[in-house]
Design an enzyme around this catalytic site. Structure first.
Site, PDB file in Angstrom:
ATOM      1  N   ASP A 110      37.117  46.868  45.842  1.00 43.43           N
ATOM      2  CA  ASP A 110      37.119  47.637  44.560  1.00 43.43           C
ATOM      3  C   ASP A 110      37.952  48.845  44.603  1.00 43.43           C
ATOM      4  O   ASP A 110      37.700  49.596  45.371  1.00 43.43           O
ATOM      5  CB  ASP A 110      35.755  48.059  43.986  1.00 43.43           C
ATOM      6  CG  ASP A 110      34.656  46.622  43.951  1.00 43.43           C
ATOM      7  OD1 ASP A 110      35.104  45.448  44.335  1.00 43.43           O
ATOM      8  OD2 ASP A 110      33.936  46.845  42.956  1.00 43.43           O
TER       9      ASP A 110
ATOM     10  N   ASP B  84      39.669  42.914  44.051  1.00 45.84           N
ATOM     11  CA  ASP B  84      38.609  42.986  43.288  1.00 45.84           C
ATOM     12  C   ASP B  84      38.711  43.796  42.104  1.00 45.84           C
ATOM     13  O   ASP B  84      39.895  43.925  41.636  1.00 45.84           O
ATOM     14  CB  ASP B  84      37.205  43.478  44.293  1.00 45.84           C
ATOM     15  CG  ASP B  84      36.296  42.783  44.008  1.00 45.84           C
ATOM     16  OD1 ASP B  84      35.722  42.759  42.590  1.00 45.84           O
ATOM     17  OD2 ASP B  84      35.486  42.001  44.766  1.00 45.84           O
ATOM     18  N   ASP B  85      37.620  44.383  41.511  1.00 45.14           N
ATOM     19  CA  ASP B  85      37.604  45.159  40.378  1.00 45.14           C
ATOM     20  C   ASP B  85      38.547  46.496  40.587  1.00 45.14           C
ATOM     21  O   ASP B  85      38.623  46.992  41.654  1.00 45.14           O
ATOM     22  CB  ASP B  85      36.228  45.752  40.196  1.00 45.14           C
ATOM     23  CG  ASP B  85      35.423  44.600  39.400  1.00 45.14           C
ATOM     24  OD1 ASP B  85      35.901  43.774  38.879  1.00 45.14           O
ATOM     25  OD2 ASP B  85      34.327  44.542  39.824  1.00 45.14           O
TER      26      ASP B  85
ATOM     27  N   HIS C 155      40.260  42.016  39.949  1.00 42.69           N
ATOM     28  CA  HIS C 155      39.575  41.445  38.955  1.00 42.69           C
ATOM     29  C   HIS C 155      39.631  42.125  37.477  1.00 42.69           C
ATOM     30  O   HIS C 155      38.975  41.777  36.703  1.00 42.69           O
ATOM     31  CB  HIS C 155      38.243  41.348  39.427  1.00 42.69           C
ATOM     32  CG  HIS C 155      38.172  40.286  40.745  1.00 42.69           C
ATOM     33  ND1 HIS C 155      36.939  40.190  41.076  1.00 42.69           N
ATOM     34  CD2 HIS C 155      39.098  39.906  41.220  1.00 42.69           C
ATOM     35  CE1 HIS C 155      37.000  39.546  42.206  1.00 42.69           C
ATOM     36  NE2 HIS C 155      38.421  38.998  42.431  1.00 42.69           N
TER      37      HIS C 155
ATOM     38  N   ARG D  43      36.505  42.819  31.104  1.00 37.44           N
ATOM     39  CA  ARG D  43      35.192  41.940  31.479  1.00 37.44           C
ATOM     40  C   ARG D  43      34.102  42.960  31.555  1.00 37.44           C
ATOM     41  O   ARG D  43      33.799  43.991  31.658  1.00 37.44           O
ATOM     42  CB  ARG D  43      35.670  41.563  32.755  1.00 37.44           C
ATOM     43  CG  ARG D  43      34.308  40.925  33.438  1.00 37.44           C
ATOM     44  CD  ARG D  43      34.600  40.036  34.685  1.00 37.44           C
ATOM     45  NE  ARG D  43      34.872  40.894  35.799  1.00 37.44           N
ATOM     46  CZ  ARG D  43      34.640  40.312  37.168  1.00 37.44           C
ATOM     47  NH1 ARG D  43      34.171  39.211  37.439  1.00 37.44           N
ATOM     48  NH2 ARG D  43      35.030  41.404  38.260  1.00 37.44           N
TER      49      ARG D  43
ATOM     50  N   LYS E 275      30.103  42.096  32.795  1.00 36.15           N
ATOM     51  CA  LYS E 275      29.404  40.978  33.509  1.00 36.15           C
ATOM     52  C   LYS E 275      28.006  41.881  33.763  1.00 36.15           C
ATOM     53  O   LYS E 275      27.632  42.825  34.104  1.00 36.15           O
ATOM     54  CB  LYS E 275      30.006  40.678  34.803  1.00 36.15           C
ATOM     55  CG  LYS E 275      30.357  42.005  35.505  1.00 36.15           C
ATOM     56  CD  LYS E 275      31.217  41.500  36.922  1.00 36.15           C
ATOM     57  CE  LYS E 275      31.451  42.813  37.808  1.00 36.15           C
ATOM     58  NZ  LYS E 275      32.045  42.208  39.139  1.00 36.15           N
TER      59      LYS E 275
END
Length: 437
Positions: free
Chosen positions: A253, A274-275, A296, A329, A331
């Site tokens: 991240d 990743d994020d 991400h 996103r 989540k």
């Protein structure tokens, strides 16, 4: 005899004047000059319902020339590691980790010059004096260590952390990367950099590369602007001998934000796996003019099952997400509780999205989604506007999977992501012109 007496009297009168001209007897040599350069950095955060207003801070630095005196028989050179600044503060230049503690205790201007951090050691900048400026100069490196502690801790009020021209902070991620990140394999640092800054603090112009897992953890911070950063973990895209054909870097991240308020991240590039940015709790957080490459996407979450499960008033705007799994996103964790309120994405350009252009799902687990959403986390007041671009043919442009009654007040306007297929939405935005087909 009279002639001799007159000569002696004349000699007595002349000798003192001759001696006074000699350096041996105290005649001052012209002093060397001292040049002081003042650098002013203005910290500006746009003021909206999701941003914070900050003020300017001026940092003074000093360059002191070195004087060398020579003679036919000796040579003396004077050096010092501490330079007095015109404003009355001091600049401490740190070249070894053992010098860090004394520098942070006594100095308000610190230069970390080509610092090599040894194994099993944290670069501890967690108790900086109020108003301190820390400058990373040259290349900062980290030796491999088999532990899960953080590698850099930063904390203080009204502080500035900045990079000198050409400087690099290299986390030596290759020594840890095994394709598993924080999910297993070798023991790895929890986060590369932990940031707990308050007041009107500033991070600027840092080039960071090759972090092991999770670059920034911004936690319990407030009033902080982060601008002009480059986070480059592109070397972790290639597999290595330990990663089983997967990208060597994982869980990398860029920015994880939790329990923080009035944070601005702007004019920054993140290249990772990743994020790009993940906000898990906190309020009044703005992410603008950011380029996310390879990760991400711009994320809220995951939310639920933690000590703080509430996030509100977050704005992602004027940014680019490319070559990533997701664009925008949310989540939330399966079977947990929390709140996600007043979140906006606006003016986001996406391209080459491989999984979901827009993804809102309430069935998240770290090992993979369950497929069955739960409704313990309430999602309310979500705005998406002017989100355009492309997904790959194997991706879904839109995926919305809400629990029963847990999603409300979604406003989607001018959302147009194309190229994917089989969109799936079990909740329809209450306003806007969005169509999930």
């Amino acid at each position: 005899m009279a002639t001799i007496q007159l000569f002696l009297l004349a000699l007595i009168a002349v000798v003192p004047r001759v001696l006074a001209q000699s350096p041996i007897f105290g005649q001052c040599v012209p002093s060397t000059g001292v040049t002081t350069t003042a650098t002013t950095t203005t910290k500006t955060t746009s003021t909206t319902s999701k941003t914070t207003s900050t003020t300017s801070k001026t940092t003074s630095t000093t360059t002191t020339s070195k004087a060398t005196s020579t003679s036919t028989t000796t040579k003396a050179t004077s050096t010092t590691s501490t330079t007095t600044v015109a404003s009355g503060g001091t600049t401490c230049t740190v070249t070894a980790i053992a010098q860090v503690a004394s520098a942070t205790a006594s100095c308000t201007a610190i230069v970390l010059s080509n610092l090599a951090v040894p194994s099993s050691t944290t670069l501890n900048l967690s108790k900086l004096k109020t108003g301190t400026t820390v400058t990373f100069a040259g290349k900062t490196t980290f030796a491999f260590t088999d532990w899960d502690s953080d590698l850099i801790d930063i904390g203080g009020e009204d502080i500035t952390i900045q990079g000198a021209a050409g400087s690099v902070i290299d986390g030596n991620g290759q020594a840890w990367w095994d394709g598993q990140g924080s999910n297993g394999g070798a023991t790895k640092p929890d986060h590369f950099i932990v940031l707990k800054t308050t007041g009107t603090s500033l991070l600027q112009n840092l080039h960071i590369q090759n972090w092991p897992v999770h670059c920034f953890e911004i936690t319990s911070a407030s009033g902080t602007t982060i601008t002009g950063l480059t986070l480059d973990n592109s070397a972790g895209n290639a597999p290595n001998a330990a990663s089983g054909g997967l990208p060597a870097a994982h869980n990398s991240d860029g920015f994880d934000v939790s329990g923080s308020t009035n944070i601005l991240i702007t004019d920054t590039t993140v290249i990772n796996q990743d994020d790009c940015v993940a906000v898990t709790s906190g309020s009044n957080i703005t992410v603008s003019n950011v380029v996310c490459d390879g990760g991400h996407g711009l994320s809220i979450g995951s939310i639920g099952g933690k000590s703080n499960n509430d996030v509100s008033d977050v704005l992602f705007t004027n940014s680019v997400v490319k070559n990533s799994q997701n664009g925008a996103r949310i989540k939330t964790n399966s079977g947990t509780t929390g709140t996600v309120t007043n979140i906006e994405w606006s003016n986001i350009q996406v391209s080459n999205i491989s999984t979901y252009g827009i993804d809102i799902q309430q069935d998240y687990l770290n090992g993979g989604p369950t497929g069955t959403p739960t409704n313990g986390v309430i999602i309310n007041g979500i705005t998406m506007s002017n989100i355009t671009g492309t997904a790959t043919s194997s991706a879904q442009n839109y995926f919305i999977l809400c629990g029963s009654g847990s999603c409300s007040n979604f406003d989607f306007v001018n959302v147009a992501i194309t190229g994917g297929k089989d969109d799936s939405c079990n909740f329809t935005p209450t306003s806007g012109n969005f169509k999930c087909t």
